[in-house]
Design an enzyme around this catalytic site. Structure first.
Site, PDB file in Angstrom:
ATOM      1  N   CYS A 214       3.652   8.287   0.796  1.00 28.58           N
ATOM      2  CA  CYS A 214       4.038   7.359   1.852  1.00 28.58           C
ATOM      3  C   CYS A 214       4.118   5.972   1.240  1.00 28.58           C
ATOM      4  CB  CYS A 214       2.959   7.441   2.939  1.00 28.58           C
ATOM      5  SG  CYS A 214       3.207   6.288   4.272  1.00 28.58           S
TER       6      CYS A 214
ATOM      7  N   CYS B  88       0.296  -1.293  16.000  1.00 23.07           N
ATOM      8  CA  CYS B  88       0.425  -1.121  14.550  1.00 23.07           C
ATOM      9  C   CYS B  88      -0.249  -2.267  13.801  1.00 23.07           C
ATOM     10  CB  CYS B  88       1.912  -1.055  14.196  1.00 23.07           C
ATOM     11  SG  CYS B  88       2.239  -1.159  12.425  1.00 23.07           S
TER      12      CYS B  88
ATOM     13  N   GLU C 101       0.815  -1.214   0.000  1.00 24.73           N
ATOM     14  CA  GLU C 101       0.000   0.000   0.000  1.00 24.73           C
ATOM     15  C   GLU C 101       0.839   1.251   0.000  1.00 24.73           C
ATOM     16  OE1 GLU C 101      -2.331  -1.006   3.527  1.00 24.73           O
ATOM     17  OE2 GLU C 101      -1.270   0.587   4.556  1.00 24.73           O
TER      18      GLU C 101
ATOM     19  N   CYS D 240      -0.898   3.021   8.474  1.00 24.22           N
ATOM     20  CA  CYS D 240      -0.069   1.830   8.398  1.00 24.22           C
ATOM     21  C   CYS D 240      -0.824   0.491   8.353  1.00 24.22           C
ATOM     22  CB  CYS D 240       0.818   1.880   9.651  1.00 24.22           C
ATOM     23  SG  CYS D 240       2.357   1.033   9.509  1.00 24.22           S
TER      24      CYS D 240
ATOM     25  N   CYS E 142       5.115  -4.138  16.730  1.00 24.02           N
ATOM     26  CA  CYS E 142       4.708  -3.071  17.652  1.00 24.02           C
ATOM     27  C   CYS E 142       3.211  -3.258  17.935  1.00 24.02           C
ATOM     28  CB  CYS E 142       4.981  -1.706  17.036  1.00 24.02           C
ATOM     29  SG  CYS E 142       6.725  -1.500  16.599  1.00 24.02           S
TER      30      CYS E 142
ATOM     31  N   CYS F 110       5.319  -6.867   8.689  1.00 24.47           N
ATOM     32  CA  CYS F 110       6.504  -6.448   9.426  1.00 24.47           C
ATOM     33  C   CYS F 110       6.712  -7.435  10.561  1.00 24.47           C
ATOM     34  CB  CYS F 110       6.314  -5.038   9.989  1.00 24.47           C
ATOM     35  SG  CYS F 110       7.759  -4.449  10.917  1.00 24.47           S
TER      36      CYS F 110
END
Ligand code: SAH
Ligand code: SF4
Length: 342
Positions: A98, A112, A85, A332, A109, A105
């Site tokens: 962005c 997120c 994205e 995100c 975290c 990932c």
């Protein structure tokens, strides 16, 4: 796939063509990107037909816009099913894109959406740079009015941790600078604190910007939000950020996602001020965009103002980032979460 080939080696894709063809193709891919091969008007039509399906390394799956057309979010799908994205934000005198550097990932975290999905794979340099080329082609084609018709700023703040995919991210930045003519000063790499990667970036020849996602100003709290803090605790992240600042003479920015009742106390603001002072860093606060897998909420506006007040009262340069595209899940990993049906 044209963007998956090194721009200096495009001849290999053009057997039997005169040598200048590779230059013409490279200009279309990097200097004046277009949405379709059909628009590459100086290439012979037989070659255009041959290349027609090979331009983008992904297909556009979802396109959404918000903020009266000044925010566009794209979800691309690669042939192996990976979701990528990118979000384009237009302003009167700049455009900020962005981009994503990984699919998912691994760093997890807690707040997120990307981290909650886990890691799928790294993006190739060509898949990263193609996000920029796509946005350039979109803008050049008049996709957004009331802003420049080129991508002026790039932030690695989409999915993934760019410094955990160092070589490919590096190559994508090299192409942006050397082939697309984008200024290094207009590129920001955001990291959650991969200290060795920060040091490597400090040693690169480019004047790129570094944003460090801190979110907490002591190890005890930070470890609960950012698992990587166990491996690279605050002191080490701060030292690596200092090394970057000293090597580049460029101000680092500190990113801080404001989570209600978690990291928005005056005490955290006081501790953050000390770090920001030592690094001479600018602080960007971002109100949390709630994600499906945790009950966390954004800090209330009054708390954010108070937190900002403590920082500013201590002489720290601090701003609240605007949250573009909230209604299209432009944070995100969130569009992907929606597309996956969760
Ligand atoms: N992995 C890198 C870059 C991608 S995340 C990093 O962590 O810096 C980009 C930014 O989005 C980071 O500052 C991150 O803290 C922030 N972010 C992640 N999830 C968020 C959420 N749910 N709400 C608001 N900001 C978020
Ligand atoms: Fe990864 Fe950054 Fe999300 Fe953390 S905030 S899980 S490092 S993408």
């Amino acid at each position: 796939m044209l963007y998956l080939t090194n721009p200096e080696q495009l001849e290999a894709l053009l057997p039997g063509e005169p040598p200048y063809r590779a230059d013409q193709l490279r200009e279309w891919l990097y200097e004046h990107p277009v949405l379709t091969v059909k628009s590459m008007t100086n290439l012979p039509s037989a070659l255009r037909s041959e290349l027609a399906d090979r331009l983008w390394p992904f297909a556009l799956e979802v396109e959404q816009s918000a903020d009266a057309g000044m925010t566009h979010k794209w979800l691309f799908r690669t042939p192996d099913g990976a979701a990528i994205e990118a979000v384009l934000m237009g302003y009167p005198r700049r455009t900020t894109l962005c981009i994503s550097s990984q699919v998912g990932c691994a760093l997890g975290c807690t707040f997120c959406a990307t981290g909650q999905f886990g890691f799928e794979r790294h993006l190739e340099a060509g898949e990263i740079v193609a996000q920029v080329a796509f946005a350039e082609a979109f803008l050049a084609g008049g996709g957004m009015n009331g802003c420049p018709d080129r991508v002026t700023n790039i932030v690695f703040m989409g999915m993934g941790e760019p410094l955990a995919n160092y070589a490919r991210v590096r190559e994508s930045i090299r192409r942006m600078i050397e082939q697309m003519g984008i200024s290094a000063r207009a590129i920001t790499v955001s990291t959650v604190g991969v200290a060795p990667g920060m040091r490597r970036l400090a040693a690169e020849p480019w004047q790129v910007n570094l944003a460090v996602s801190l979110h907490a100003a002591d190890d005890e709290l930070r470890t609960t939000l950012v698992p990587l803090n166990r491996r690279y605790p605050l002191e080490e992240v701060e030292a690596a950020a200092m090394e970057f600042f000293e090597a580049k003479h460029r101000r680092v920015s500190i990113e801080w996602t404001m989570i209600a009742g978690v990291n928005d106390s005056d005490d955290q603001a006081v501790k953050l001020s000390a770090i920001a002072h030592r690094l001479r860093a600018h602080v960007n606060l971002i109100a949390l965009n709630p994600t499906p897998l945790t009950p966390d909420l954004p800090s209330p506006h009054r708390r954010i103002e108070a937190f900002l007040g403590v920082l500013r009262g201590r002489g720290v340069n601090a701003t609240l980032r605007d949250t573009r595209g909230r209604d299209i899940d432009a944070a995100c990993g969130q569009l992907r979460a929606r597309a996956a049906g969760s």
